[in-house]
Write an enzyme that holds these catalytic residues in place. Sequence first.
Site, PDB file in Angstrom:
ATOM      1  CG  ASN A 179      22.491 -62.014  65.901  1.00  0.00           C
ATOM      2  OD1 ASN A 179      21.449 -62.380  66.281  1.00  0.00           O
ATOM      3  ND2 ASN A 179      22.949 -62.943  64.718  1.00  0.00           N
ATOM      4  CD  GLU A 201      22.064 -64.050  61.096  1.00  0.00           C
ATOM      5  OE1 GLU A 201      21.048 -63.595  60.990  1.00  0.00           O
ATOM      6  OE2 GLU A 201      22.709 -64.662  61.858  1.00  0.00           O
ATOM      7  NE  ARG A 211      10.777 -69.383  66.362  1.00  0.00           N
ATOM      8  CZ  ARG A 211      11.539 -68.818  65.813  1.00  0.00           C
ATOM      9  NH1 ARG A 211      11.158 -67.781  64.773  1.00  0.00           N
ATOM     10  NH2 ARG A 211      12.908 -68.507  66.408  1.00  0.00           N
TER      11      ARG A 211
END
Length: 398
Positions: free
Chosen positions: A7, A386, A241
Site C-alpha cells: 500500500n 485496507e 492538497r
Amino acid sequence: MKILVVNAGSSSLKYQLIDMETEQVLAKGGCERIGIPGSILKAKGNGKEKVYEQDMPNHKVAIELVLHALHDGEIGVIKSMDEIGAVGHRVVASGEYFKKTTLVTPEVLKTLEEKTFELAPLHNPAAATGLRACMEVMPKTPMALVFDTSFHATMPEKAYLYGIDYEDYKNFGVRKYGFHGTSHKFVSAEAAKYLGKKPSELKIVTCHLGNGSSITAVDGGKCVDTTMGFTPLAGVLMGTRSGDIDASAVEFLARKKGMSHAEVINYLNKKCGVAGISGVSSDFRDLIAGAEQGNARCALALDMFAYQTKKFVGAFAAAMGGLDCIVFTAGIGENTPVVRAGVCEGLEFLGVKLDKAANAGKNTGAIREISAKDSKVKVLVIPTNEELVIARETAELL
Ligand code: ADP
C-alpha cells in the site's frame, strides 16, 4: 497461500504478509517519511520489531528494504520469494479503465502508467513504482491491482455526476469516482459488527483522515456519496492538497502566478492543504506542536480541517436522511483527539455527544467507542485494514 500486500501512499508505504488460510498477519510494517529527511521503516515479524533508519528517497528503495526485512535473519518470516503466492497492490485511481481487481499483464501495466497517472498524480506513480520494483524481484509472482474506487461504484448518478454537459461526462468520463474505497468498506463493515447490527440497518459516515482524506456516506452497507471526486484532489483540504476549490480560481491562479493549468493543478496537489495554510508542515503532529507553541496558522490549518470535515458529516447525514454512526480512521482519524473533537463539536443537534475522556484516550489499536453512553449517534475509532481487504480480493482473483 501467503499474499504480500503493498500500500504505497504519497509519503508512506505500508505492507503486510498475510496467510490467507488463517488471515493471520505474518509480517507487517511501514515506511514513513519517504522522500522527506528522516525516513524510517518499522518492521514486525516473528513477534519482534526492528527499526531501519535508512534514507528512502523514493518508493523503489522503500520496497527493496521491505523485501530485505521479510528475509531478515532476526525478524524474517520467509526463506525465499517463492513462498509469496501473489502481491496485491493498492491503486488509488482506476478511471473507467479498470472496474474491479485486475491481474497485472504488460498491457495492464501500460494502461496504468499511461492513462491513470494524471488521475492521481501523488499516488498512482507511487503504486506503479512499487509494482515495478516487486516485478523485478519476483518476476514469476502474480501481481494484482486492487482499486480504491471499487467500493464507490454503488453511488447513484445524482451523487457522482458533476453539473457539466452530460455528453462530456459520457465522452470523457468526467465524474466523481471516490477513493479510499477499501478503507471505507472495511471500517463500515467493522462498525456494523461492533454495533451488533446488519450493515443494511445502518447509516454511517466514515471519515478516513490521513495524508489524503475522504469522507463517505454508507447507507445500508453501500456507498451513496463521498467527498473525493474525479481525482483525489477534491473534498476537504489535506496534507498538501487544497480540497474543493472554485474551478475558476485555477485559471485565475495560472495568470497571476505565470503557470500553466497543469502547473496549477500540481501546485494544488503538492503545495496547498494544511501545509500551505500553516506554512509549516503537512504532518498533523507538526501542526499540533506548532499550535501548542502559539503558531496561529498551524491552529488555523487544524481548525479548517475539522470544520470542513464536520460540514461533510452534516451534508451526508442529510443525504442519507439520518445518522447512526460516525467512524474515524487512518493516521489522523485514529491518532488525533483534537481533530475528532473539532469535527463532533456542534453536531449535538444531530444527536452526537462525545465522551471527552474516551476521545482523549490512547490509540489501543482496537475499536474504541468515544461517544457518550447517551449519544444517539455512536462515534467510533476503528483502525483501518485496507491490507486485509486487498489480500482477500487478490486471493479471490487467483
Ligand atoms: P497516508 O495517506 O500517507 O497513508 P496516513 O493515514 O498514514 O497517511 O496519515 C498520515 C497523517 O496521520 C499525518 O498527518 C500524521 O501526522 C498523522 N498521524 C499519524 N500518526 C499520528 C500520531 N500518532 N499522532 C498524530 N498524528 C498522526
